[in-house]
Design a protein around this motif. Structure first.
Motif, mmCIF file in Angstrom:
data_model
loop_
_atom_site.group_PDB
_atom_site.id
_atom_site.type_symbol
_atom_site.label_atom_id
_atom_site.label_comp_id
_atom_site.label_asym_id
_atom_site.label_seq_id
_atom_site.Cartn_x
_atom_site.Cartn_y
_atom_site.Cartn_z
ATOM 1 N N GLY A 184 0.918 -1.279 0.101
ATOM 2 C CA GLY A 184 0.082 -0.181 0.134
ATOM 3 C C GLY A 184 0.753 1.357 0.224
ATOM 4 N N LEU A 185 1.922 1.227 0.807
ATOM 5 C CA LEU A 185 2.895 2.527 0.722
ATOM 6 C C LEU A 185 3.309 2.597 -0.737
ATOM 7 C CD1 LEU A 185 4.291 4.620 1.981
ATOM 8 C CD2 LEU A 185 6.212 2.792 3.059
ATOM 9 N N ALA A 189 3.406 5.782 -3.057
ATOM 10 C CA ALA A 189 4.726 6.270 -3.717
ATOM 11 C C ALA A 189 4.818 6.400 -5.108
ATOM 12 C CB ALA A 189 6.053 5.370 -3.219
ATOM 13 N N HIS A 190 4.243 5.229 -5.757
ATOM 14 C CA HIS A 190 4.019 5.194 -7.289
ATOM 15 C C HIS A 190 3.322 6.330 -7.868
ATOM 16 C CE1 HIS A 190 4.258 3.665 -11.243
ATOM 17 N NE2 HIS A 190 4.814 2.503 -11.279
ATOM 18 N N TRP A 192 2.376 9.136 -6.386
ATOM 19 C CA TRP A 192 2.961 10.532 -6.314
ATOM 20 C C TRP A 192 4.165 10.771 -7.106
ATOM 21 C CZ3 TRP A 192 7.364 11.385 -2.328
ATOM 22 C CH2 TRP A 192 7.770 12.870 -2.418
ATOM 23 N N GLY A 193 5.008 9.515 -7.367
ATOM 24 C CA GLY A 193 6.001 9.803 -8.399
ATOM 25 C C GLY A 193 5.633 9.960 -9.746
ATOM 26 N N THR A 194 4.615 9.183 -10.109
ATOM 27 C CA THR A 194 4.077 9.479 -11.498
ATOM 28 C C THR A 194 3.519 10.723 -11.645
ATOM 29 O OG1 THR A 194 3.277 7.017 -11.548
ATOM 30 C CG2 THR A 194 2.168 8.380 -12.986
ATOM 31 N N ASP A 195 2.859 11.311 -10.764
ATOM 32 C CA ASP A 195 2.288 12.644 -10.908
ATOM 33 C C ASP A 195 3.334 13.655 -11.046
ATOM 34 O OD1 ASP A 195 -0.295 11.935 -10.679
ATOM 35 O OD2 ASP A 195 -0.845 12.666 -8.561
ATOM 36 N N LEU A 196 4.715 13.432 -10.116
ATOM 37 C CA LEU A 196 5.822 14.273 -10.230
ATOM 38 C C LEU A 196 6.459 14.307 -11.939
ATOM 39 C CD1 LEU A 196 7.400 13.991 -6.900
ATOM 40 C CD2 LEU A 196 6.192 15.584 -7.779
ATOM 41 N N ARG A 230 12.851 6.404 -10.093
ATOM 42 C CA ARG A 230 13.655 5.299 -9.303
ATOM 43 C C ARG A 230 12.431 5.092 -8.184
ATOM 44 N NH1 ARG A 230 18.804 6.824 -6.107
ATOM 45 N NH2 ARG A 230 19.459 7.093 -8.496
ATOM 46 N N LEU A 231 11.817 6.083 -7.892
ATOM 47 C CA LEU A 231 10.590 5.858 -6.715
ATOM 48 C C LEU A 231 9.727 4.795 -7.279
ATOM 49 C CD1 LEU A 231 9.811 7.121 -3.806
ATOM 50 C CD2 LEU A 231 8.281 8.485 -5.154
ATOM 51 N N CYS A 232 9.223 5.175 -8.739
ATOM 52 C CA CYS A 232 8.217 4.215 -9.173
ATOM 53 C C CYS A 232 8.923 3.022 -9.535
ATOM 54 C CB CYS A 232 7.768 4.996 -10.492
ATOM 55 S SG CYS A 232 6.725 6.512 -10.288
#
Length: 408
Positions: A184-185, A189-190, A192-196, A230-232
């Motif tokens: 879930g975390l 994170a994915h 958020w990373g995608t939006d960024l 990298r986050l994604c």
């Protein structure tokens, strides 16, 4: 550890290697070391201790991310920006309100991780197949002493509850629940990373960049969102791990089968290490986000006439027009304007001029201020932080860290 490795090479059993090693250095205890116990008494209880400590560390790190994103949201709570549905321009929102959407998911993750940490039971002293038969024999049939031992061992390790029943192992269902929480975390994170990454493409918001950072070995002008990428990437890996935990739980025969062991030694540490890496990246990115207000304002101006149409429709209806009729007028005129913009023969500013020519809109004020179209976005930011983030800041006061450094 070296001595235990020698024993393990001969015995081919990790726990018994350490039992023999302990017997070597404590010969007077040798005859009772591990008496009544089983390997999973050692390894399962150890795993639960490690997972609880790891969950606690992740909670602190996640609270730090939430704190940093909340500061970002507070700073930009009233900065108008285009909202998107279907990745097409929709109503206006604010930069801070969008950050609160990210924040809410992270807050939900923190609540779930805390719940898994706080409700995690200890396997305790359950014996070889969970019947406590060996301990009942040691206590000469005294059931109450067996129950007390179970509780005392758990308390000694800092747990206030034990599994009510186990087989040789604690139920691997617990592993699936914990990995689901970590997944879930990763999902948050994915997202958020995608939006960024999408915002970086639009040049509205940039992740932090080092002064000498290189985006491409060939294209020297590049500023790639490599942290978000990298986050994604790591999040995608973590999201795939719960499937293995689920398969392990589903295939445990009766009181246990050993095909869980090797896989668990991979996916449990990997899940926690990956979650830690995700949060380390998040702690680097969140405090360093750069908002490019001129670009955002330019994009808002370009689409502001479209944003104004919903308010104009409501005003027209209030003046006596039919809602469906004015909706159709707006639809036809706005699509015609868009077609001219795409063909390079017009601009979005023409939309309000053309609407003014229609009777339903002729007497309406056509001036448009972005602040008239983002609703309660600033207030929602303030309210959310007060209700959800402030208690987290208070709970984790003294444990919130600063911006994390990345090695690469």
């Amino acid at each position: 550890m070296k001595a235990a490795a020698v024993h393990e090479k001969r015995l081919r059993h990790d726990v018994m290697a350490h039992v023999h090693t302990l017997g070597d250095v404590a010969p007077k205890a040798r005859e009772i070391v591990h008496l009544g116990a089983t390997s999973c008494y050692v390894t399962d209880n150890a795993d639960l201790i490690l997972m609880r400590e790891s969950l606690d560390a992740l909670c602190s790190s996640l609270a730090t991310v939430i704190d940093a994103l909340a500061r970002f949201a507070e700073t930009w709570k009233a900065e108008p920006t285009l909202g998107f549905t279907h990745f097409q321009p929709a109503q206006l929102t604010t930069v801070g309100k969008r950050a609160v959407l990210w924040l809410f998911d992270f807050v939900l993750d923190l609540q779930e991780l805390e719940r898994r940490r706080d409700e995690l039971p200890f396997r305790g002293a359950k014996g070889t197949t969970g019947t406590q038969a060996s301990f009942l024999a040691l206590f000469r049939g005294d059931h109450e002493k067996v129950r007390q031992l179970d509780q005392l061992v758990a308390q000694k390790m800092g747990f206030d509850r034990v599994f009510p029943v186990t087989g040789q192992t604690y139920s691997r269902k617990i592993d699936t629940q914990i990995l689901d929480a970590l997944s879930g975390l990763a999902q948050t994170a994915h997202k958020w990373g995608t939006d960024l990454r999408l915002l970086a493409h639009k040049q509205e918001v940039d992740e932090p960049q080092e002064p000498d950072q290189i985006g491409s070995s060939a294209m020297a002008y590049k500023r790639n969102p490599m942290r978000a990428e990298r986050l994604c990437s790591l999040a995608r890996f973590l999201m795939g791990l719960p499937a293995m935990a689920a398969a392990t739980h589903a295939t445990q025969w009766f009181e246990r089968t050993l095909d869980d062991s090797a896989a668990r030694r991979l996916y449990i540490p990997q899940a926690f290490l990956t979650a830690d890496a995700l949060l380390r990246i998040a702690r680097n990115v969140a405090p360093g986000l750069v908002v490019n207000t001129p670009v955002i304002a330019r994009n808002v101006r370009e689409y502001l006439p479209y944003m104004a149409t919903e308010n104009l429709m409501m005003a027209a209806v209030a003046a006596g027009a039919d809602r469906q009729e004015v909706h159709e007028e707006v639809r036809k005129i706005s699509h015609a304007v868009t077609a001219k913009v795409k063909a390079g023969t017009g601009s979005t500013a023409e939309l309000l001029t053309l609407l003014k020519e229609k009777a339903a809109f002729a007497k309406l004020d056509m001036t448009a201020d972005p602040r008239d179209f983002y609703g309660r976005s600033p207030e929602q930011v303030v309210e959310f932080i007060a209700e959800y983030v402030a208690p987290i800041r208070q709970k984790y006061a003294g444990r919130l860290g600063g911006r994390a450094e990345l090695s690469v």
